[in-house]
Design an enzyme around this catalytic site. Structure first.
Site: not given
Length: 199
Positions: A39, A41, A43-45, A53, A94, A96, A131
């Site tokens: 949960n 911040k 993951k995508t970064t 790389r 999104f 949602w 995601e």
């Protein structure tokens, strides 16, 4: 040499011997399955960092964004002109916001078709399924289909899966799982997401 310096040197010698032993033991060469979940911040970064790389070494990379595709993405903007990068985005943004299961499922399946193409291409060194965990959670994709594509991919291809609540079967088949844990998040205290920092 002081006692402290002596103890430090001995400690570093033990650490070096331990690391050297692990390096010598790691003989297998193949692509990996990495899961970035949790949960917190980043993951995508982290995935985009790995994309950068791989591109830096001249490898071909495919990125499929299942949720944030219509949102601004600084990493994507910076790298999109690289001829070795193929980015496909789910056209609904999104889920949602859309609140339409049929539309979201159709959009997911369309971009999953692109993901399957990448996962079958031996010239693609790295594939990011950003995601995708939400697609499984919401039932737009089934785990059997995703696992099959991952298991049948080229042996040298690495895949990064990102998103909260990663499916247990993805975690079980992964080579490396990193769980980002939220300790505090500015957004939860009324601070807006910041361009160039959060996206």
């Amino acid at each position: 040499m002081s006692d402290r310096d002596t103890r430090h040197k001995q400690s570093m010698q033990k650490l070096k011997a331990h690391v050297d032993k692990k390096v010598a033991k790691a003989q297998e060469q193949r692509g990996l399955l990495l899961v970035f979940t949790g949960n917190g911040k980043g993951k995508t970064t982290a995935a985009w960092g790995t994309v950068t790389r791989a591109l830096g070494y001249g490898y071909k990379v495919g990125v499929v964004q299942f949720i944030k595709g219509l949102w601004e993405c600084g990493e994507r903007e910076r790298l999109i002109d690289d001829a070795n990068l193929d980015v496909q985005i789910m056209a609904t943004g999104f889920t949602w916001d859309t609140q339409n299961r049929d539309t979201d499922t159709a959009a997911c399946l369309a971009v999953w078709h692109e993901a399957k193409r990448m996962l079958a291409d031996s010239s693609v060194y790295l594939v990011v399924l950003d995601e995708i965990t939400y697609m499984l959670k919401f039932g737009y994709l089934d785990i059997v289909t995703v696992k099959q594509a991952l298991q049948n991919r080229p042996a040298e291809q690495t895949v990064i899966v990102t998103g909260r609540n990663a499916h247990r079967e993805l975690i079980d088949m992964a080579d490396t799982v990193t769980e980002m844990q939220e300790v505090r998040h500015a957004f939860n205290h009324g601070v807006q997401a910041r361009r160039g920092i959060d996206y």
